[in-house]
Design a protein around this motif. Structure first.
Motif, PDB file in Angstrom:
ATOM      1  N   PRO A 137      23.114  -0.686  24.606  1.00  0.00           N
ATOM      2  CA  PRO A 137      24.060   0.398  25.223  1.00  0.00           C
ATOM      3  C   PRO A 137      25.379   0.554  24.492  1.00  0.00           C
ATOM      4  N   LEU A 138      25.990   1.464  24.130  1.00  0.00           N
ATOM      5  CA  LEU A 138      27.403   1.826  23.429  1.00  0.00           C
ATOM      6  C   LEU A 138      28.268   2.127  24.752  1.00  0.00           C
ATOM      7  N   ARG A 139      29.416   1.450  25.003  1.00  0.00           N
ATOM      8  CA  ARG A 139      30.355   1.772  26.019  1.00  0.00           C
ATOM      9  C   ARG A 139      31.651   2.051  25.439  1.00  0.00           C
ATOM     10  N   PHE A 140      32.002   3.417  25.986  1.00  0.00           N
ATOM     11  CA  PHE A 140      33.489   3.626  25.637  1.00  0.00           C
ATOM     12  C   PHE A 140      34.269   3.949  26.894  1.00  0.00           C
ATOM     13  N   ASP A 141      35.315   3.155  26.924  1.00  0.00           N
ATOM     14  CA  ASP A 141      36.061   3.025  28.237  1.00  0.00           C
ATOM     15  C   ASP A 141      37.424   3.807  28.036  1.00  0.00           C
ATOM     16  N   GLY A 142      37.863   4.550  28.786  1.00  0.00           N
ATOM     17  CA  GLY A 142      39.009   5.447  28.392  1.00  0.00           C
ATOM     18  C   GLY A 142      39.384   6.604  29.247  1.00  0.00           C
ATOM     19  N   TRP A 143      39.628   7.680  28.565  1.00  0.00           N
ATOM     20  CA  TRP A 143      40.031   9.103  29.386  1.00  0.00           C
ATOM     21  C   TRP A 143      39.425  10.079  28.558  1.00  0.00           C
ATOM     22  N   ILE A 144      39.167  11.227  29.285  1.00  0.00           N
ATOM     23  CA  ILE A 144      39.188  12.625  28.602  1.00  0.00           C
ATOM     24  C   ILE A 144      39.963  13.575  29.329  1.00  0.00           C
ATOM     25  N   ALA A 145      40.683  14.354  28.729  1.00  0.00           N
ATOM     26  CA  ALA A 145      41.282  15.332  29.091  1.00  0.00           C
ATOM     27  C   ALA A 145      40.837  16.413  28.425  1.00  0.00           C
ATOM     28  N   GLY A 146      40.635  17.756  29.373  1.00  0.00           N
ATOM     29  CA  GLY A 146      40.299  19.052  28.765  1.00  0.00           C
ATOM     30  C   GLY A 146      41.272  20.070  29.397  1.00  0.00           C
ATOM     31  N   VAL A 147      41.716  20.974  28.317  1.00  0.00           N
ATOM     32  CA  VAL A 147      42.500  21.999  28.707  1.00  0.00           C
ATOM     33  C   VAL A 147      42.128  23.203  28.173  1.00  0.00           C
ATOM     34  N   GLY A 148      42.603  24.634  28.894  1.00  0.00           N
ATOM     35  CA  GLY A 148      42.582  25.571  28.133  1.00  0.00           C
ATOM     36  C   GLY A 148      43.852  26.082  27.828  1.00  0.00           C
ATOM     37  N   THR A 149      43.999  27.164  27.008  1.00  0.00           N
ATOM     38  CA  THR A 149      45.316  27.810  26.736  1.00  0.00           C
ATOM     39  C   THR A 149      45.090  29.301  27.020  1.00  0.00           C
ATOM     40  N   THR A 150      46.180  29.902  26.851  1.00  0.00           N
ATOM     41  CA  THR A 150      46.187  31.425  26.933  1.00  0.00           C
ATOM     42  C   THR A 150      45.884  31.939  25.707  1.00  0.00           C
TER      43      THR A 150
ATOM     44  N   ARG B  66      50.616  27.295  14.728  1.00  0.00           N
ATOM     45  CA  ARG B  66      50.639  28.300  15.722  1.00  0.00           C
ATOM     46  C   ARG B  66      50.742  28.034  17.077  1.00  0.00           C
ATOM     47  N   ASP B  67      51.604  28.478  17.806  1.00  0.00           N
ATOM     48  CA  ASP B  67      51.667  28.201  19.545  1.00  0.00           C
ATOM     49  C   ASP B  67      50.474  28.721  20.233  1.00  0.00           C
ATOM     50  N   LEU B  68      49.791  27.749  20.755  1.00  0.00           N
ATOM     51  CA  LEU B  68      48.525  28.242  21.502  1.00  0.00           C
ATOM     52  C   LEU B  68      48.923  28.603  22.883  1.00  0.00           C
ATOM     53  N   GLY B  69      49.963  28.795  23.351  1.00  0.00           N
ATOM     54  CA  GLY B  69      50.283  29.457  24.702  1.00  0.00           C
ATOM     55  C   GLY B  69      50.347  28.521  25.649  1.00  0.00           C
TER      56      GLY B  69
END
Length: 219
Positions: free
Chosen positions: A16-29, A178-181
Motif C-alpha cells: 500500500p502507498l501512504r501519503f501523509d499530509g493535508w488536503i485543502a479545498g476551497v471555492g471562489t466567487t 486573473r483574480d478568482l474573487g
C-alpha cells in the motif's frame, strides 16, 4: 496531457502507498474551485500538487515533477496536466501556495470545531488504517457530503483517514494572472475522483492510502 506518459505504482513500494499530509479545498466567487494536496511524507518524498476545476468544468492538475504528475494523473481524472514548481509555505493560521507563474493562492484557517476535535481524539495509528474508513465513510457522506473510501482510476482503491479538520475562513487567489474573487463554497462539487472535498472550504489533516488493482485488472 503533453509530456505525461503512463506510469504504474512506484517499484520501490510494492505494498500500500501512504501519503501523509493535508488536503485543502476551497471555492471562489469566480466559480473556480481548487484542491491543494500537501504531502510532507509520501512514496515520492515530500511534494505538493494543486487540482483546479474552472467554471466551465475544465480540470487541470499542477504537479511539481513528471513522476508525481504521472502518478496523480493515473489516479484521478483531468483534462490537462502541467508540470510546474508547487511551493507551499505553512504558517500558524495561514498557507501560501505558488505554482510557477500560473497560480498564487493564500488562505487563512480558523479554529477547529467539534468535528476537528473528534477527529483529533482518534489515535493516529487507527485513523490511518483503511479498515477505519468503513466506520467514518457513512458519517462523512451524511455530514459533509464526501467519501472516505472508493475506487479511483485504474481500479485503484483509495482510503482517506482524516485526522483533523479546520475551516478555511478567507482566500486570495490569482490564476493565470486573473483574480478568482473571494471565498465561496465548493459548489458544484469537484470532479477529479470518486469524492469531492467538503462543501464548506476546509483544511483536512489526512493519511491517504492507495492500493493497486489486482494484476490484469488495471485499465
Amino acid at each position: 496531457m503533453a509530456g505525461v506518459r503512463p506510469l504504474g505504482l512506484p517499484a520501490a513500494a510494492p505494498g500500500p502507498l501512504r501519503f501523509d499530509g493535508w488536503i485543502a479545498g476551497v471555492g471562489t466567487t469566480s466559480g473556480t474551485r481548487l484542491v491543494l494536496g500537501h504531502w510532507p511524507a509520501s512514496p515520492f518524498g515530500g511534494f505538493s500538487d494543486v487540482m483546479v476545476e474552472r467554471p466551465d468544468g475544465h480540470r487541470l492538475l499542477l504537479a511539481p515533477t513528471p513522476e508525481t504528475a504521472r502518478f496523480v494523473a493515473r489516479t484521478y481524472v483531468f483534462d490537462e496536466v502541467r508540470v510546474v514548481p508547487v511551493r507551499v509555505r505553512v504558517g500558524q493560521d495561514d498557507w501560501t501556495v505558488d505554482a510557477g507563474t500560473l497560480l498564487r493562492l493564500r488562505f487563512a484557517v480558523g479554529r477547529r470545531g467539534l468535528t476537528g476535535l473528534l477527529l483529533r481524539a482518534v489515535p493516529g495509528a487507527l485513523a490511518a488504517r483503511p479498515a477505519w474508513t468503513a466506520v467514518t465513510d457513512p458519517a462523512a457522506r451524511l455530514l459533509m457530503g464526501v467519501r472516505t473510501r472508493g475506487t479511483a482510476v485504474g481500479d485503484r482503491r483509495e482510503f482517506y483517514g482524516a485526522r483533523d479538520l479546520r475551516p478555511v475562513t478567507a482566500v486570495t487567489a490569482r490564476f493565470e494572472g486573473r483574480d478568482l474573487g473571494m471565498l465561496a463554497t465548493v459548489v458544484p462539487p469537484v470532479r477529479f475522483g470518486f469524492g469531492s472535498t467538503p462543501r464548506r472550504p476546509s483544511l483536512v489533516r489526512v493519511t491517504t492510502t492507495v492500493l493497486a488493482a489486482p494484476e490484469g485488472r488495471a485499465r
